[in-house]
Write an enzyme that holds these catalytic residues in place. Sequence first.
Site, short mmCIF file in Angstrom:
data_model
loop_
_atom_site.label_atom_id
_atom_site.label_comp_id
_atom_site.label_asym_id
_atom_site.label_seq_id
_atom_site.Cartn_x
_atom_site.Cartn_y
_atom_site.Cartn_z
N MET A 193 0.81 -1.22 0.00
CA MET A 193 0.00 0.00 0.00
C MET A 193 0.85 1.27 0.00
O MET A 193 0.45 2.28 0.57
CB MET A 193 -0.97 -0.02 1.20
CG MET A 193 -1.92 -1.21 1.19
SD MET A 193 -2.90 -1.36 -0.34
CE MET A 193 -4.10 -0.08 -0.05
N ARG A 194 2.01 1.22 -0.62
CA ARG A 194 2.85 2.41 -0.75
C ARG A 194 3.09 2.69 -2.22
O ARG A 194 3.36 1.75 -2.99
CB ARG A 194 4.21 2.19 -0.08
CG ARG A 194 4.12 1.92 1.40
CD ARG A 194 3.84 3.18 2.16
NE ARG A 194 3.76 2.93 3.59
CZ ARG A 194 3.57 3.90 4.49
NH1 ARG A 194 3.42 5.14 4.11
NH2 ARG A 194 3.50 3.61 5.77
N ILE A 202 11.33 2.41 -9.35
CA ILE A 202 10.84 1.72 -10.56
C ILE A 202 11.95 1.59 -11.59
O ILE A 202 12.16 0.51 -12.17
CB ILE A 202 9.62 2.48 -11.14
CG1 ILE A 202 8.44 2.43 -10.16
CG2 ILE A 202 9.21 1.90 -12.50
CD1 ILE A 202 7.30 3.38 -10.50
N ASN A 250 1.19 -5.33 -10.32
CA ASN A 250 0.37 -4.96 -9.16
C ASN A 250 -1.02 -5.55 -9.34
O ASN A 250 -1.48 -5.73 -10.47
CB ASN A 250 0.26 -3.43 -9.09
CG ASN A 250 -0.56 -2.96 -7.91
OD1 ASN A 250 -0.44 -3.51 -6.80
ND2 ASN A 250 -1.40 -1.97 -8.11
N HIS A 260 -4.97 -4.64 -8.30
CA HIS A 260 -5.76 -3.52 -7.79
C HIS A 260 -7.23 -3.96 -7.65
O HIS A 260 -7.77 -4.59 -8.57
CB HIS A 260 -5.65 -2.32 -8.72
CG HIS A 260 -6.40 -1.15 -8.19
ND1 HIS A 260 -5.94 -0.39 -7.12
CD2 HIS A 260 -7.60 -0.62 -8.52
CE1 HIS A 260 -6.83 0.54 -6.85
NE2 HIS A 260 -7.85 0.42 -7.68
C1 GAR Z 1 -6.20 -6.72 -2.08
O1 GAR Z 1 -7.59 -6.53 -2.18
C2 GAR Z 1 -5.47 -5.92 -3.15
O2 GAR Z 1 -6.19 -5.84 -4.36
C3 GAR Z 1 -5.39 -4.56 -2.50
O3 GAR Z 1 -5.10 -4.83 -1.15
C4 GAR Z 1 -5.65 -6.10 -0.78
C5 GAR Z 1 -4.55 -6.92 -0.18
O4 GAR Z 1 -5.03 -8.12 0.36
N1 GAR Z 1 -4.38 -3.75 -3.11
C6 GAR Z 1 -4.50 -2.44 -3.26
O5 GAR Z 1 -5.47 -1.79 -2.88
C7 GAR Z 1 -3.34 -1.76 -3.96
N2 GAR Z 1 -3.65 -0.40 -4.29
P1 GAR Z 1 -4.02 -9.27 0.77
O6 GAR Z 1 -2.95 -8.64 1.65
O7 GAR Z 1 -4.87 -10.22 1.56
O8 GAR Z 1 -3.44 -9.88 -0.46
#
Ligand code: GAR
Length: 231
Positions: free
Chosen positions: A132-133, A140, A154, A156
Amino acid sequence: MIRIGALISGSGTNLAAIMRACDEGRIDGKVVFVGSDKPDAAGLDKAAKKGLPTFVVNYKEIIESYKKDPDSADLPQDFDIDVIAARMGLPGDGTFSDRDRAFLVTRAIAEARLLANMAKWDFDLLVLAGFMRKLTPYFIDRVNIDPLHPRIMNIHPAILPSFPGTDGYGDTFRYGCRVGGCTVHFIDYGEDTGPIIGQRCFSITPDDTIETVKEKGLMLEWELYPECIQL
Ligand code: GAR
């Protein structure tokens, strides 16, 4: 066999799905390291239980210590703030705000530490699995050494390009969408932009709640991410 590095921030259910797909031969590859920006990310335990090496770069600590004393920031030698700012579409002549400066500096410090940890392993692909960063061009460009061969994927929780940001399922639900979904894409300098590799969608019915939307979405994520990695 591709060697996969993973970055996480939370529960790591996507990481678990990827590790399972590797074990079951649905991905011709293996996870070689798991990094996190949070020491208490539950996904770190999931990785450790599989005997995988893990590391933490504590972003929160880095940001707090910059706020207390910006002058003592331990900047990476190869960091040029104007170059990174320009690549992010900010003024490249140093006229950006203090807030942008704080963002660029603290992220460069954190990202240099991520890179130093990651350098211990050879890897072909870096998967962001609930990381989440926002990653900046400093990081990159040091992973995507060949511009024609992007190496950072990634997942999303929305049907991009709709609802980028930190709460894809929540934003989809609150907007009143009748369809939600998830997207796997290569990352570029933008927020949840970059070429799309795969998407899945599901119906949102009147009896759905934010919780059931998240549940439906996550179950599709666990299928989609391994498929995209294998692809
Ligand atoms: C998931 O829903 C993923 O799509 C989201 O965080 C969650 C992680 O779940 N990612 C984002 O929002 C990225 N911007 P997890 O830790 O159980 O895999």
